[in-house]
Design an enzyme around this catalytic site. Structure first.
Site, mmCIF file in Angstrom:
data_model
loop_
_atom_site.group_PDB
_atom_site.id
_atom_site.type_symbol
_atom_site.label_atom_id
_atom_site.label_comp_id
_atom_site.label_asym_id
_atom_site.label_seq_id
_atom_site.Cartn_x
_atom_site.Cartn_y
_atom_site.Cartn_z
ATOM 1 C CB CYS A 185 8.071 -5.001 7.901
ATOM 2 S SG CYS A 185 9.482 -4.149 8.638
ATOM 3 C CG ASN A 245 -2.924 5.110 12.841
ATOM 4 O OD1 ASN A 245 -3.835 5.915 12.804
ATOM 5 N ND2 ASN A 245 -1.800 5.260 12.174
ATOM 6 C CB CYS A 250 3.345 7.642 2.465
ATOM 7 S SG CYS A 250 3.945 6.484 3.687
ATOM 8 C CB CYS A 267 7.482 -2.572 15.419
ATOM 9 S SG CYS A 267 9.052 -2.073 14.703
ATOM 10 C CB CYS A 310 3.918 -1.821 13.201
ATOM 11 S SG CYS A 310 3.958 -1.741 11.408
ATOM 12 C CD GLU A 366 -1.407 -0.365 3.612
ATOM 13 O OE1 GLU A 366 -2.123 -1.373 3.696
ATOM 14 O OE2 GLU A 366 -1.493 0.587 4.388
ATOM 15 C CB SER A 392 11.076 4.169 13.837
ATOM 16 O OG SER A 392 10.427 4.590 12.674
ATOM 17 N N GLY A 412 7.482 -1.856 5.335
ATOM 18 C CA GLY A 412 8.850 -2.351 5.203
ATOM 19 C C GLY A 412 9.898 -1.452 5.819
ATOM 20 C CD GLU A 413 14.594 -0.254 8.243
ATOM 21 O OE1 GLU A 413 14.039 0.110 9.283
ATOM 22 O OE2 GLU A 413 15.282 0.524 7.532
HETATM 23 N N1 SAH Z 1 9.312 0.759 8.634
HETATM 24 C C1 SAH Z 1 9.841 2.047 8.723
HETATM 25 C C2 SAH Z 1 9.054 3.042 7.941
HETATM 26 C C3 SAH Z 1 7.567 2.927 7.879
HETATM 27 S S1 SAH Z 1 6.551 3.105 9.273
HETATM 28 C C4 SAH Z 1 9.939 2.487 10.135
HETATM 29 O O1 SAH Z 1 9.400 1.836 11.001
HETATM 30 O O2 SAH Z 1 10.612 3.483 10.385
HETATM 31 C C5 SAH Z 1 6.376 4.868 9.531
HETATM 32 C C6 SAH Z 1 6.192 5.229 11.000
HETATM 33 O O3 SAH Z 1 4.904 4.782 11.480
HETATM 34 C C7 SAH Z 1 7.236 4.552 11.875
HETATM 35 O O4 SAH Z 1 7.791 5.446 12.786
HETATM 36 C C8 SAH Z 1 6.423 3.489 12.558
HETATM 37 O O5 SAH Z 1 7.006 3.081 13.762
HETATM 38 C C9 SAH Z 1 5.086 4.164 12.734
HETATM 39 N N2 SAH Z 1 3.978 3.251 13.065
HETATM 40 C C10 SAH Z 1 3.895 1.907 12.906
HETATM 41 N N3 SAH Z 1 2.732 1.433 13.400
HETATM 42 C C11 SAH Z 1 2.063 2.491 13.898
HETATM 43 C C12 SAH Z 1 0.813 2.650 14.561
HETATM 44 N N4 SAH Z 1 0.003 1.615 14.833
HETATM 45 N N5 SAH Z 1 0.448 3.905 14.907
HETATM 46 C C13 SAH Z 1 1.244 4.968 14.635
HETATM 47 N N6 SAH Z 1 2.437 4.875 14.032
HETATM 48 C C14 SAH Z 1 2.853 3.652 13.662
HETATM 49 FE FE1 SF4 Z 2 6.230 -1.616 11.010
HETATM 50 FE FE2 SF4 Z 2 8.279 -0.012 10.400
HETATM 51 FE FE3 SF4 Z 2 8.443 -1.705 12.490
HETATM 52 FE FE4 SF4 Z 2 8.454 -2.645 9.993
HETATM 53 S S1 SF4 Z 2 9.997 -1.359 10.935
HETATM 54 S S2 SF4 Z 2 7.328 -3.478 11.708
HETATM 55 S S3 SF4 Z 2 7.030 -1.262 8.982
HETATM 56 S S4 SF4 Z 2 7.050 0.026 12.251
#
Ligand code: SAH
Ligand code: SF4
Length: 362
Positions: free
Chosen positions: A116, A302, A109, A120, A123, A91, A226, A171-172
Site C-alpha cells: 500500500c 490488532n 474482504c 499508515c 498497519c 491476502e 478510515s 491497499g488503498e
Molecule cells: N486501505 C484501506 C482499506 C483496508 S484497511 C483503508 O485503510 O481504508 C481496513 C481498515 O483496517 C482500515 O480502516 C484500516 O485503517 C484498519 N487497520 C489497519 N491496520 C489496523 C490494525 N493494526 N488494527 C486494526 N485496524 C487496522
Molecule cells: Fe494500511 Fe489501509 Fe493505511 Fe494502506 S491505507 S497503510 S492498507 S490502513
C-alpha cells in the site's frame, strides 16, 4: 499469455469470442460458467464446443490467483494468501455472521493492491511498502474463490453464497480506481456475478478526486472512510495522505457523496491506546461529524510490530463509544475477527514472508 478471463469486460469477452468466429450467444454461456457456475477448468464447460474451449485455453487463463495458505480461525473466519503470476502475494478473508432464521451471512474482504502506498504506521500492510496495483481479474478472483468454497460447502444445495463484498484488504482501493471500477462492474453485472452494488463497500483513506468521481458514477456502492483521528495534526501522522486531503475538505466530500448517491458514509476509527482514544478526542470527533447522516465504526486495534501502537483497553473503548452515543453519533463496535490467525490487514502476508526468508537462510 498473462491475462485471465476475469480481466476482460463483457464487451471484451464479446470481442474475443467474435474474433474466434464463434456466435455471440456463446458469450452468455461462457460468462455463466465463469461467474455463476464457478468452473475450475474449461473442460467442465461441456455445453461449449471442444474447439472453442481449446481456443479459449490458448487466449486467456481461467484463474489469476493460486492459493498458497488457507487458515481458519476459531470464530470461522477464513483467511487465504494468494500468489499472483509474478510470485507476489495478497491476502483475502471470508467472514461469517449468523443471521436470523436462515443460513449465515458471508462477507468477503478483498485486496486491491500488493502492499500500500499510504503507509499508515499502525498497519502491517502500510509497513510493507507499495509493490503494484492488482488487475481487475486479480480482484474479482478473490471473490470467486470464496464463492466456490461456499458452493462446495453447500454441497449442491441452494444455500451458502457471498452476501457482501468489502474492499478492505491490502491497499488503498481508490488509488487503483480503474481496475476497481471494472471489478465492481463485473461483480455487479447480472450477466456476470450479479451481486447488488449496495452489498459492496469501499474503504478508503479519502482520496478526494476519486471520491468525487465515484459519487458521479452513481454506482450505489457504500463508502467507508478510515478516519482514525478527529484533528489534522494527529491524522497527518496516522493517515499520512491527510496532509494532501485534510479533514476540512474530506468531510464536505463525504457529505457530497451522500447527497449524490443516497448512501450514508461510514467512518472507521481504530482505537489506539493513548493516541486517539481519550474522551476529549471522542468529543472532538462528535463535533467534526455533527449534523451529518453517517455512522462510526469503532475498530479494536490488532497488535502490529510497531510497539508505539497498542490496542486500547476494553474499558476505554466502551467509554469512547458511550461519549459518541451521548452526542447522538451513530456508532458500533466492530467485532475483532480471526485474532488467532493474523487477521489484521497484511499480517498473514508478513508472517508468510518472514517464514520464507527464514527458510531460505537455512
Ligand atoms: N486501505 C484501506 C482499506 C483496508 S484497511 C483503508 O485503510 O481504508 C481496513 C481498515 O483496517 C482500515 O480502516 C484500516 O485503517 C484498519 N487497520 C489497519 N491496520 C489496523 C490494525 N493494526 N488494527 C486494526 N485496524 C487496522
Ligand atoms: Fe494500511 Fe489501509 Fe493505511 Fe494502506 S491505507 S497503510 S492498507 S490502513
Amino acid at each position: 499469455m498473462s491475462k485471465a478471463i476475469t480481466d476482460l469486460t463483457v464487451k471484451e469477452v464479446n470481442e474475443m469470442v467474435a474474433s474466434l468466429g464463434v456466435p455471440s450467444y456463446r458469450v452468455k454461456q461462457l460468462l455463466v460458467w465463469v461467474y455463476q457456475k464457478l468452473a475450475v477448468s474449461y473442460d467442465e464447460m461441456t455445453d461449449l464446443p471442444v474447439s472453442f474451449r481449446r481456443e479459449l485455453e490458448k487466449q486467456v487463463k481461467l484463474h489469476a490467483l493460486s492459493p498458497v495458505r488457507d487458515v481458519r480461525a476459531k470464530d470461522g473466519t477464513i483467511k487465504v494468501l494468494f500468489e499472483l503470476v509474478d510470485g507476489k502475494t495478497v491476502e483475502s478473508a471470508l467472514m461469517s455472521a449468523p443471521a436470523a432464521n436462515r443460513r449465515h451471512r458471508y462477507t468477503v474482504c478483498v485486496s486491491t493492491q500488493v502492499g500500500c502506498p499510504i503507509g499508515c504506521p499502525f498497519c502491517a500492510t502500510g509497513q510493507q511498502g507499495f509493490e503494484r496495483n492488482l488487475t481487475p481479474g486479480e480482484i474479482i478472483d478473490q471473490v470467486l474463490y470464496f464463492a466456490r468454497k461456499l458452493k462446495d460447502m453447500s454441497d449442491g444445495r441452494e444455500g451458502e453464497r457471498v452476501d457482501n463484498i468489502v474492499f478492505m484488504g491490502m491497499g488503498e482501493p481508490l488509488a487503483n480506481y480503474d481496475a476497481l471500477r471494472q471489478a465492481i462492474e463485473m461483480l455487479n453485472s447480472p450477466d456476470a456475478f450479479g451481486l447488488s452494488a449496495r452489498s459492496m463497500t469501499i474503504s478508503s483513506t479519502g482520496l478526494l478526486p476519486q471520491i468525487e468521481k465515484l459519487g458521479k458514477e452513481k454506482l450505489q456502492v457504500g463508502l467507508a472512510i478510515s478516519l482514525h483521528a478527529p484533528d489534522n495534526a494527529l491524522r497527518d501522522k496516522l493517515v499520512p495522505i491527510n496532509k494532501k486531503y485534510p479533514l476540512e475538505k474530506l468531510v464536505p466530500a463525504c457529505r457530497n457523496y451522500f447527497a449524490r448517491t443516497g448512501r450514508r458514509v461510514s467512518f472507521e476509527y481504530v482505537l489506539l491506546e493513548d493516541v486517539n482514544d481519550s474522551l476529549l478526542q471522542a468529543q472532538a470527533l462528535a463535533g467534526l461529524l455533527r449534523g451529518m447522516n453517517c455512522h462510526v465504526n469503532l475498530i479494536p486495534a490488532n497488535i502490529t510490530t510497531d510497539e508505539t501502537f497498542r490496542p486500547s483497553p476494553r474499558s476505554k473503548i466502551l467509554a469512547f463509544q458511550q461519549e459518541l452515543k451521548n452526542r447522538n453519533i451513530n456508532c458500533t463496535l466492530r467485532q475483532s475477527r480471526g485474532q488467532d490467525i493474523d487477521a489484521g490487514c497484511g499480517q498473514l502476508r508478513s508472517r508468510f514472508t518472514a517464514d520464507k526468508n527464514r527458510q531460505s537462510k537455512r
